[in-house]
Design a protein around this motif. Structure first.
Motif, PDB file in Angstrom:
ATOM      1  N   VAL A  44       0.839  -1.205   0.000  1.00 54.14           N
ATOM      2  CA  VAL A  44       0.000   0.000   0.000  1.00 54.14           C
ATOM      3  C   VAL A  44       0.872   1.252   0.000  1.00 54.14           C
ATOM      4  O   VAL A  44       0.583   2.232  -0.708  1.00 54.14           O
ATOM      5  CB  VAL A  44      -0.949  -0.014   1.214  1.00 54.14           C
ATOM      6  CG1 VAL A  44      -1.642   1.337   1.382  1.00 54.14           C
ATOM      7  CG2 VAL A  44      -1.993  -1.121   1.063  1.00 54.14           C
ATOM      8  N   ILE A  45       1.949   1.235   0.775  1.00 52.33           N
ATOM      9  CA  ILE A  45       2.870   2.377   0.792  1.00 52.33           C
ATOM     10  C   ILE A  45       3.480   2.582  -0.590  1.00 52.33           C
ATOM     11  O   ILE A  45       3.548   3.715  -1.101  1.00 52.33           O
ATOM     12  CB  ILE A  45       3.974   2.159   1.844  1.00 52.33           C
ATOM     13  CG1 ILE A  45       3.383   2.248   3.256  1.00 52.33           C
ATOM     14  CG2 ILE A  45       5.088   3.194   1.681  1.00 52.33           C
ATOM     15  CD1 ILE A  45       4.369   1.884   4.356  1.00 52.33           C
ATOM     16  N   ALA A 104       0.882   4.013  -2.993  1.00 45.60           N
ATOM     17  CA  ALA A 104       0.638   5.432  -2.738  1.00 45.60           C
ATOM     18  C   ALA A 104       1.787   6.283  -3.276  1.00 45.60           C
ATOM     19  O   ALA A 104       1.556   7.343  -3.882  1.00 45.60           O
ATOM     20  CB  ALA A 104       0.461   5.659  -1.231  1.00 45.60           C
ATOM     21  N   CYS A 105       3.027   5.834  -3.078  1.00 47.47           N
ATOM     22  CA  CYS A 105       4.189   6.587  -3.574  1.00 47.47           C
ATOM     23  C   CYS A 105       4.215   6.612  -5.096  1.00 47.47           C
ATOM     24  O   CYS A 105       4.562   7.630  -5.708  1.00 47.47           O
ATOM     25  CB  CYS A 105       5.484   5.975  -3.038  1.00 47.47           C
ATOM     26  SG  CYS A 105       5.720   6.182  -1.267  1.00 47.47           S
ATOM     27  N   LEU A 117       1.597   6.419  -7.106  1.00 45.10           N
ATOM     28  CA  LEU A 117       0.543   7.327  -7.554  1.00 45.10           C
ATOM     29  C   LEU A 117       0.960   8.777  -7.363  1.00 45.10           C
ATOM     30  O   LEU A 117       0.715   9.630  -8.229  1.00 45.10           O
ATOM     31  CB  LEU A 117      -0.745   7.031  -6.779  1.00 45.10           C
ATOM     32  CG  LEU A 117      -1.428   5.700  -7.093  1.00 45.10           C
ATOM     33  CD1 LEU A 117      -2.604   5.462  -6.156  1.00 45.10           C
ATOM     34  CD2 LEU A 117      -1.890   5.653  -8.548  1.00 45.10           C
ATOM     35  N   ALA A 118       1.599   9.065  -6.226  1.00 42.92           N
ATOM     36  CA  ALA A 118       2.063  10.433  -5.969  1.00 42.92           C
ATOM     37  C   ALA A 118       3.126  10.837  -6.983  1.00 42.92           C
ATOM     38  O   ALA A 118       3.130  11.972  -7.480  1.00 42.92           O
ATOM     39  CB  ALA A 118       2.621  10.534  -4.552  1.00 42.92           C
TER      40      ALA A 118
END
Length: 308
Positions: free
Chosen positions: A276-277, A280-281, A283-284
């Protein structure tokens, strides 16, 4: 009458969900896992720092190869009734030394790893098949058992972590240079082969540490995913290791705290949090790249449109 999913019995009480997340008597359980939480901190620190060089030197495949021999060493120790951590370390170091000595070039390294992986896995399966003790001990080597970290095992983890961290402090600057630009580093007189072998041995110790906690099958979640996630956000030589360690710590400590109230091994929680981390990274990073492209297009609309 039991259905095909035993864990789903008692649907009104939560069923499968209660097997995964159950926080009854959580405070009492939390007081019993101080060793596990400390082990999580050690592994987050070691995994996050070592993972930076795993990504820089393109060694995720090597991590997996070493973990198979670490699994074989731990399985042999379990069969012989000796210290499992010591067996895991011996297996990891033998694999790391073989990869470091025989696999100087990337092509040779991948071939060596491809040979070692099935060999180590086969040995591990053989030793576990011969072992007639508790099934939980076999399962723990594959999927981890941090909730059961005892004081002697903690001493091994602490001592090995200190060795890994001390080696990283000594090697950090030359290894960073050699990893970023090996040709220039060699021209400047750095011992590239020696540095490569030294790091492989450090990586072997780090893998052995992680195998004891998250298991041989899922060690990549600590030694690759946090650093890969951090690399999506920054290339700074300072911020990259800081973020990598932070992500590894969140995955480890979060995994411990979630696994504490369940009947599920810790490894699925650690791997899920790590993924998940990373997601998220990623996508960012993609969003930031899109914003940068949009800003360049506004500043130079002709160039952004391309040649006609």
């Amino acid at each position: 009458m039991s259905g095909p999913w035993p864990l789903a019995e008692g649907g009104g009480d939560g069923g499968v969900w209660r097997q995964i997340f159950n926080f009854e008597n959580y405070g009492d359980l939390l007081a019993l896992v101080h060793n596990s939480l400390l082990a999580g901190v050690l592994l987050g620190l070691v995994g996050g720092l070592v993972g930076v060089f795993v990504i820089m030197r393109d060694l995720p495949f090597a991590v997996h190869g070493i973990s198979e021999l670490s699994f074989a060493g731990a399985s042999a120790a379990l069969l012989l009734g000796v210290n499992i951590v010591a067996g895991s370390i011996v297996g990891s170091l033998l694999a790391a030394a073989a990869i470091g000595v025989l696999g100087v070039r990337a092509r040779d390294r991948n071939s060596i790893i491809g040979i070692l992986m099935p060999f180590g896995l086969g040995l591990g399966v053989l030793f576990l098949s011969l072992y007639k003790g508790r099934t939980a001990n076999k399962f723990g080597i594959l999927t981890g058992q941090i909730i059961a970290v005892d004081t002697p095992q903690m001493a091994w983890l602490l001592g090995t972590s200190v060795v890994v961290l001390a080696a990283l402090v000594f090697l950090w600057r030359p290894l960073t240079f050699a990893s970023a630009d090996p040709e220039v580093a060699e021209a400047r007189g750095l011992p590239i082969r020696t540095l490569s072998l030294a790091f492989m041995l450090v990586l072997g110790l780090a893998v052995a540490l992680c195998v004891q906690i998250v298991g041989a099958l899922l060690v990549l979640a600590l030694l690759v995913t946090p650093a890969a996630a951090a690399a999506r956000l920054t290339a700074s030589p300072v911020l990259l290791p800081v973020l990598s360690v932070a992500f590894a710590l969140v995955a480890m400590e979060g995994g411990i705290l979630l696994a504490l109230g369940s009947t599920i091994p810790i490894s699925p929680y650690v791997t899920t949090i790590s993924f998940v981390i990373y997601l998220a990274c990623r996508l960012a990073s993609g969003r930031r790249a899109a914003q940068g492209a949009s800003a360049r297009a506004r500043l130079d609309p002709v160039g952004a449109a391309g040649p006609h």
